[in-house]
Design an enzyme around this catalytic site. Structure first.
Site, PDB file in Angstrom:
ATOM      1  N   SER A 204       1.052  -1.134  -0.084  1.00 13.46           N
ATOM      2  CA  SER A 204       0.115  -0.428  -0.108  1.00 13.46           C
ATOM      3  C   SER A 204       0.885   1.092  -0.504  1.00 13.46           C
ATOM      4  O   SER A 204       1.430   1.680  -0.838  1.00 13.46           O
ATOM      5  CB  SER A 204      -0.506  -0.085   0.604  1.00 13.46           C
ATOM      6  OG  SER A 204      -2.501   0.774   1.246  1.00 13.46           O
ATOM      7  N   ASP A 300      -9.536  -3.972  -6.022  1.00 11.07           N
ATOM      8  CA  ASP A 300      -8.506  -3.863  -4.205  1.00 11.07           C
ATOM      9  C   ASP A 300      -9.698  -2.482  -3.736  1.00 11.07           C
ATOM     10  O   ASP A 300     -10.192  -1.721  -4.124  1.00 11.07           O
ATOM     11  CB  ASP A 300      -7.595  -2.153  -4.458  1.00 11.07           C
ATOM     12  CG  ASP A 300      -6.976  -2.560  -3.921  1.00 11.07           C
ATOM     13  OD1 ASP A 300      -7.334  -1.785  -2.714  1.00 11.07           O
ATOM     14  OD2 ASP A 300      -5.712  -1.610  -4.100  1.00 11.07           O
ATOM     15  N   HIS A 367      -6.904  -6.293  -0.070  1.00 12.48           N
ATOM     16  CA  HIS A 367      -6.070  -5.163  -0.467  1.00 12.48           C
ATOM     17  C   HIS A 367      -4.198  -5.794  -0.822  1.00 12.48           C
ATOM     18  O   HIS A 367      -3.897  -6.654  -1.804  1.00 12.48           O
ATOM     19  CB  HIS A 367      -6.241  -4.549   0.662  1.00 12.48           C
ATOM     20  CG  HIS A 367      -5.376  -3.213   0.161  1.00 12.48           C
ATOM     21  ND1 HIS A 367      -5.534  -2.159  -0.634  1.00 12.48           N
ATOM     22  CD2 HIS A 367      -4.651  -2.209   1.645  1.00 12.48           C
ATOM     23  CE1 HIS A 367      -4.550  -0.974  -0.707  1.00 12.48           C
ATOM     24  NE2 HIS A 367      -3.698  -1.297   0.361  1.00 12.48           N
TER      25      HIS A 367
END
Length: 424
Positions: A204, A300, A367
């Site tokens: 991320s 996502d 994610h």
């Protein structure tokens, strides 16, 4: 007791969503555990307790204070280091944790009271799993390497600069770039300067940091070393939300100016665009000279919940159940999500043409996927063409074959882990 790494994911997910609350997004509160979609493969959400040997101590950066390399609150940055062994003794894998960004004085001031802004709140030991695991059955290609988990405490993907700090008593330190430089020097001094192979990775916002600093990482290591980078769930899109607002663009613009990140970004991009657009990977990844692998879910959940359908753009709650569980989306919503997937694939098209590029884009509602065994490499891990993410990344890193895998649209892949936010 909940598994330690799953608790960490809960904390990270909560803060990743909170990080842009300043522009109207809802804080997601998880209680005790982390739930995958119950329709996933049996055992998908099971807890695997790691042995004590996989608990790795926190190390605070030694010369950080003298170099001004400080977390948001002025505390010392930290990392967790597990020494390599055997054939991996001279190989290094670094992983930068994720956790969103802060874009205002208020959000950064709140963040500095958490582990994402202060080492005072960081766990003193963490479990290493997934691509950080020392278990060859869980991490077949990198298990014996020197492994470092870099704690993320600056709120701007290690790109902030002290020149933009406020001198009016806010006591916020924007030192991400200085942290990166001090950390690299320390790791080089404890053996990374002798690396034969090195791999910079991140999840991320940490994955964004990995690609921002990828070429710099390469330049710091021996010329003969094999050096590559990986970004997991970090290919953030500059897309309009369902009401036509450019929420993420506005948010990144705030981060760009608040923390003065321009000098840390790609110079070619800045000369062409000159603004916060250079925080979006699509705009600068084409200029990275070091080989990069992209792991990204086409659905996502973080991007869908915060870029495509932020709370402020769904005041009537039309998307509420869909955002909580992709299986609850109606046909019209699924078409919109498919369009978002197409935007990702279009944004990746130029990158895909690079000979040394690697990709694993699956159609899961999740994610980050590299730092947990359940999604990195296990009997029930997500697969494309029968390959796990770990197998695909390993094939690419060691040049065992070209890896540019793109899944078919949801719901075609039965191996997916799909987040179900209704189960709490």
């Amino acid at each position: 007791m909940a598994n330690q790494r799953l608790r960490a994911l809960l904390r990270w997910t909560k803060w990743a969503d909170w990080a842009i609350a300043a522009v109207g997004f809802t804080i997601i509160i998880f209680v005790l555990t982390f739930f995958f979609d119950s329709s996933s493969t049996d055992g998908a959400a099971s807890s695997v307790n790691l042995p004590a040997s996989d608990l790795v101590d926190l190390t605070l950066l030694r010369n950080a204070k003298d170099r001004g390399a400080l977390c948001l609150d002025g505390s010392l940055p930290g990392y967790h280091f597990q020494k390599g062994f055997g054939s991996g003794s001279n190989n290094w894998l670094l992983h930068i944790e994720g956790g969103g960004w802060c874009n205002t004085i208020e959000s950064c001031s709140t963040r500095k009271t958490t582990a994402l802004g202060s080492s005072n709140f960081m766990e003193r030991q963490v479990s290493f799993s997934g691509l950080l695991s020392s278990d060859p059955s869980q991490n077949p290609d990198f298990f014996s390497w020197n492994k470092v988990k870099i704690r993320y405490c600056d709120g701007a993907s290690f790109a902030g600069r002290p020149e933009s700090e406020f001198k009016n008593g806010t006591n916020l330190f924007f030192r991400g770039q200085l942290i990166w430089e001090a950390l690299m020097d320390e790791l080089l001094s404890v053996g990374m300067s002798n690396a034969k192979q090195a791999f910079l990775t991140g999840c991320s916002a940490g994955g964004l940091a990995a690609v921002i600093h990828c070429d710099d990482f390469r330049e710091r290591l021996p010329q003969h070393a094999t050096v590559k980078c990986l970004a997991d769930a970090s290919f953030f899109l500059d897309e309009s939300d369902v009401q036509g607002n450019r929420t993420m663009r506005s948010f990144y613009d705030d981060v760009f100016h608040l923390q003065g990140v321009a000098k840390s970004l790609d110079k070619n991009c800045l000369s062409r665009m000159g603004n916060s657009s250079c925080l979006f990977p699509r705009e600068f990844i084409k200029n990275i000279r070091t080989p990069v692998f992209i792991v990204n879910p086409a659905y996502d959940f973080w991007q869908i919940r915060n870029i495509l359908v932020p709370d402020v753009s769904d005041p009537q709650g039309y998307w509420q159940t869909c955002r909580l569980n992709i299986h609850s989306c109606n046909p019209n919503q699924l078409e919109i999500l498919k369009g978002f997937r197409n935007s990702l694939l279009n944004a990746l098209r130029e990158f895909q043409q690079k000979n040394e590029a690697g990709m694993f884009v699956n159609s899961c509602y999740i994610h980050c996927q590299t730092w947990m065994a359940e999604t990195w490499h296990s009997p029930s891990s997500p697969r494309i063409n029968s390959k796990t993410i770990a197998e695909s990344v390993g094939d690419w890193y060691f040049n065992r074959g070209a890896v540019k895998l793109i899944d078919c649209p949801y719901p075609c892949n039965p191996t997916c882990y799909n987040m179900d936010f209704t189960r709490h």
